[in-house]
Write an enzyme that holds these catalytic residues in place. Structure first.
Site, PDB file in Angstrom:
ATOM      1  N   ASN A   1     -21.156  47.888   7.970  1.00 21.93           N
ATOM      2  CA  ASN A   1     -21.257  47.130   9.227  1.00 21.93           C
ATOM      3  C   ASN A   1     -21.898  45.765   8.919  1.00 21.93           C
ATOM      4  O   ASN A   1     -23.091  45.690   8.635  1.00 21.93           O
ATOM      5  CB  ASN A   1     -22.106  47.933  10.217  1.00 21.93           C
ATOM      6  CG  ASN A   1     -22.280  47.231  11.553  1.00 21.93           C
ATOM      7  OD1 ASN A   1     -21.993  46.049  11.689  1.00 21.93           O
ATOM      8  ND2 ASN A   1     -22.772  47.964  12.536  1.00 21.93           N
TER       9      ASN A   1
ATOM     10  N   HIS B   1     -14.730  46.196  15.828  1.00 22.71           N
ATOM     11  CA  HIS B   1     -15.978  46.050  15.064  1.00 22.71           C
ATOM     12  C   HIS B   1     -16.048  47.189  14.055  1.00 22.71           C
ATOM     13  O   HIS B   1     -15.790  48.349  14.378  1.00 22.71           O
ATOM     14  CB  HIS B   1     -17.153  46.117  16.043  1.00 22.71           C
ATOM     15  CG  HIS B   1     -18.476  46.121  15.360  1.00 22.71           C
ATOM     16  ND1 HIS B   1     -18.783  45.287  14.306  1.00 22.71           N
ATOM     17  CD2 HIS B   1     -19.601  46.868  15.581  1.00 22.71           C
ATOM     18  CE1 HIS B   1     -20.024  45.513  13.913  1.00 22.71           C
ATOM     19  NE2 HIS B   1     -20.532  46.474  14.668  1.00 22.71           N
TER      20      HIS B   1
ATOM     21  N   CYS C   1     -23.961  42.522  16.930  1.00 26.47           N
ATOM     22  CA  CYS C   1     -22.627  42.765  16.337  1.00 26.47           C
ATOM     23  C   CYS C   1     -21.510  42.184  17.196  1.00 26.47           C
ATOM     24  O   CYS C   1     -20.373  42.072  16.752  1.00 26.47           O
ATOM     25  CB  CYS C   1     -22.412  44.257  16.134  1.00 26.47           C
ATOM     26  SG  CYS C   1     -23.597  44.957  14.983  1.00 26.47           S
TER      27      CYS C   1
HETATM   28  N1  COA Z   1     -27.977  61.047   4.485  1.00 26.66           N
HETATM   29  C1  COA Z   1     -28.125  62.359   4.666  1.00 26.66           C
HETATM   30  N2  COA Z   1     -28.543  62.886   5.813  1.00 26.66           N
HETATM   31  C2  COA Z   1     -28.801  62.062   6.828  1.00 26.66           C
HETATM   32  C3  COA Z   1     -28.656  60.682   6.704  1.00 26.66           C
HETATM   33  C4  COA Z   1     -28.233  60.181   5.473  1.00 26.66           C
HETATM   34  N3  COA Z   1     -28.052  58.869   5.254  1.00 26.66           N
HETATM   35  N4  COA Z   1     -28.981  60.100   7.881  1.00 26.66           N
HETATM   36  C5  COA Z   1     -29.315  61.085   8.718  1.00 26.66           C
HETATM   37  N5  COA Z   1     -29.222  62.286   8.062  1.00 26.66           N
HETATM   38  C6  COA Z   1     -29.495  63.599   8.583  1.00 26.66           C
HETATM   39  C7  COA Z   1     -30.393  63.593   9.779  1.00 26.66           C
HETATM   40  O1  COA Z   1     -31.745  63.536   9.376  1.00 26.66           O
HETATM   41  C8  COA Z   1     -30.039  64.904  10.438  1.00 26.66           C
HETATM   42  O2  COA Z   1     -30.701  65.936   9.754  1.00 26.66           O
HETATM   43  P1  COA Z   1     -31.310  67.173  10.586  1.00 26.66           P
HETATM   44  O3  COA Z   1     -30.123  67.820  11.252  1.00 26.66           O
HETATM   45  O4  COA Z   1     -31.939  67.990   9.517  1.00 26.66           O
HETATM   46  O5  COA Z   1     -32.268  66.561  11.552  1.00 26.66           O
HETATM   47  C9  COA Z   1     -28.554  65.062  10.144  1.00 26.66           C
HETATM   48  O6  COA Z   1     -28.283  64.183   9.028  1.00 26.66           O
HETATM   49  C10 COA Z   1     -27.686  64.656  11.297  1.00 26.66           C
HETATM   50  O7  COA Z   1     -28.156  63.416  11.772  1.00 26.66           O
HETATM   51  P2  COA Z   1     -27.526  62.702  12.997  1.00 26.66           P
HETATM   52  O8  COA Z   1     -28.291  61.463  13.300  1.00 26.66           O
HETATM   53  O9  COA Z   1     -27.328  63.720  14.065  1.00 26.66           O
HETATM   54  O10 COA Z   1     -26.090  62.336  12.366  1.00 26.66           O
HETATM   55  P3  COA Z   1     -24.871  61.683  13.084  1.00 26.66           P
HETATM   56  O11 COA Z   1     -23.682  62.526  12.893  1.00 26.66           O
HETATM   57  O12 COA Z   1     -25.194  61.208  14.470  1.00 26.66           O
HETATM   58  O13 COA Z   1     -24.642  60.380  12.195  1.00 26.66           O
HETATM   59  C11 COA Z   1     -25.012  58.029  12.240  1.00 26.66           C
HETATM   60  C12 COA Z   1     -25.647  59.384  12.143  1.00 26.66           C
HETATM   61  C13 COA Z   1     -26.106  56.984  12.195  1.00 26.66           C
HETATM   62  C14 COA Z   1     -24.073  57.839  11.068  1.00 26.66           C
HETATM   63  C15 COA Z   1     -24.205  57.954  13.569  1.00 26.66           C
HETATM   64  O14 COA Z   1     -24.993  58.390  14.642  1.00 26.66           O
HETATM   65  C16 COA Z   1     -23.717  56.578  13.867  1.00 26.66           C
HETATM   66  O15 COA Z   1     -22.930  56.014  13.133  1.00 26.66           O
HETATM   67  N6  COA Z   1     -24.160  55.979  14.983  1.00 26.66           N
HETATM   68  C17 COA Z   1     -23.793  54.613  15.319  1.00 26.66           C
HETATM   69  C18 COA Z   1     -24.705  53.687  14.613  1.00 26.66           C
HETATM   70  C19 COA Z   1     -24.156  52.282  14.590  1.00 26.66           C
HETATM   71  O16 COA Z   1     -22.994  52.084  14.389  1.00 26.66           O
HETATM   72  N7  COA Z   1     -25.056  51.304  14.774  1.00 26.66           N
HETATM   73  C20 COA Z   1     -24.687  49.929  14.782  1.00 26.66           C
HETATM   74  C21 COA Z   1     -23.902  49.628  16.008  1.00 26.66           C
HETATM   75  S1  COA Z   1     -23.432  47.972  16.028  1.00 26.66           S
END
Ligand code: COA
Length: 339
Positions: free
Chosen positions: A296, A266, A125
């Protein structure tokens, strides 16, 4: 004597200026509602956790260079230049058309550029910022006078559409910038800063398809050609790193954060963007956001947002703009530009 001649040389160094920008987003829109039919998710979850409402997906049969070509043609038109004027094409991408040669070479052929050198940069990215910094260096040293800098990715090709943790986040697109050389001393790229930390390689990666684990029936069955990510870890490091590197780039440019007219971060996640703005103490009115419409788009995210900001009239002559990005590697960077 030596001092005088050195300082003269330094003063005569050109600065890279942005002559034109362009972008391309594929026509196919995939809404959160459409994803609800593929995985156990909801529009409400995706919107509140990421700010994304929809993304664009490149049609089958097309490659990364097709998007890059359209974005580049627009950027060249905006710059008032022809493809033959381009001396270098540097493309940030992790989804080239082929393992080799580079998508930059494919793009070069599509544009009919014949007297340039072209190559891809793999910094995920952050790829556009790496490409921009490299092109800036070539221009500053006088090696070239014009460069086409592209960020183009089709991450849809690397997604496991059964993994709700990743498939909701990404989209496809391309952005391009034409750089020229200026001696006016006032405008152009004031600073660029790049950084990586390879200890995070496996926090965000595609496990197979490289030399370590070439494609096999097993690797395909195990879905190892798609993105594997620890989202929480990425989130944490992204905010901290982008803040730090933005401050370094501002210091190097001798620009105070209040003097920045627009931050173009980004576009990974609205929560990352707002957390970053909060840490930099920049109001959200001065932050470019389009993650809601495109998700993204990896290396395309910053140049697409830059192009949109210019077309929306959010960047005027004299404005100082801060770009920053973060991605797999981890790799992150920032640039300060006076328009
Ligand atoms: N829909 C519904 N539930 C979802 C889900 C989705 N698409 N994806 C994950 N969940 C669930 C998980 O399974 C988890 O359930 P649990 O509590 O029963 O285990 C719950 O939601 C929370 O998951 P978590 O991973 O803790 O959520 P989060 O608040 O960290 O959000 C992201 C997840 C991926 C959105 C977040 O971590 C993020 O944006 N990270 C950066 C990723 C990124 O930008 N990557 C590219 C960088 S260049």
């Amino acid at each position: 004597m030596t001092f005088v001649s050195l300082s003269r040389t330094r003063r005569s160094h050109p600065r890279a200026v942005i002559l034109g920008t362009g972008s391309e987003l594929p026509a196919q829109v995939v809404t959160n509602a459409a994803l609800e039919k593929l995985v156990d998710t909801s529009d409400e979850w995706i919107t509140t956790r990421t700010g994304i409402k929809e993304r664009r997906i490149l049609e089958e049969g097309k490659g990364n260079a097709d998007m890059a070509y359209r974005a580049s043609v627009r950027a060249l038109k905006d710059a008032g230049l022809e493809a033959k004027d381009v001396e270098a094409i540097i493309m940030g991408t992790v989804t080239p058309d082929y393992p080799f040669p580079s998508s930059a070479c494919v793009l070069e052929d599509m544009l009919g550029v014949r007297k340039a050198f072209s190559f891809d940069v793999n910094a995920a990215c952050c790829g556009f910022l790496n490409a921009l910094a490299i092109a800036d260096s070539f221009i500053r040293t006088g090696r070239i006078r014009t460069a086409l800098v592209v960020g183009s990715d089709a991450l849809s090709r690397l997604l496991n559409w059964k993994d709700r943790g990743t498939c909701i986040l990404f989209g496809d697109g391309a952005g391009a910038v034409v750089l020229g050389a200026s001696h006016d001393g006032a405008h152009g790229i004031l600073s660029t800063r790049l950084r990586t930390d390879g200890s995070y390689v496996k926090t965000l990666y595609v496990p197979a398809g490289g030399s370590l684990k070439p494609a096999s029936l097993e690797s395909v069955k195990r879905n190892e050609h798609t993105i594997a990510m620890n989202g929480k870890e990425v989130f944490k490091v992204a905010v901290r790193s982008m803040e730090e590197i933005s401050r370094e780039a501002l210091d190097e440019a001798e620009v105070k954060v209040d003097e920045v007219s627009l931050v173009i971060p980004h576009q990974a996640n609205l929560r990352i963007i707002t957390a970053l703005a909060g840490r930099l103490k920049v109001p959200m009115t001065k932050v470019m956001v389009n993650v809601d419409r495109y998700g993204n788009t990896s290396a395309a995210s910053v140049p697409v947002a830059l192009d949109e900001a210019r077309r929306e009239g959010r960047i005027r002559p004299g404005d100082i703009v801060l770009l920053n990005a973060f991605g797999a590697g981890f790799a992150w960077g920032a640039a300060v530009i006076r328009f």
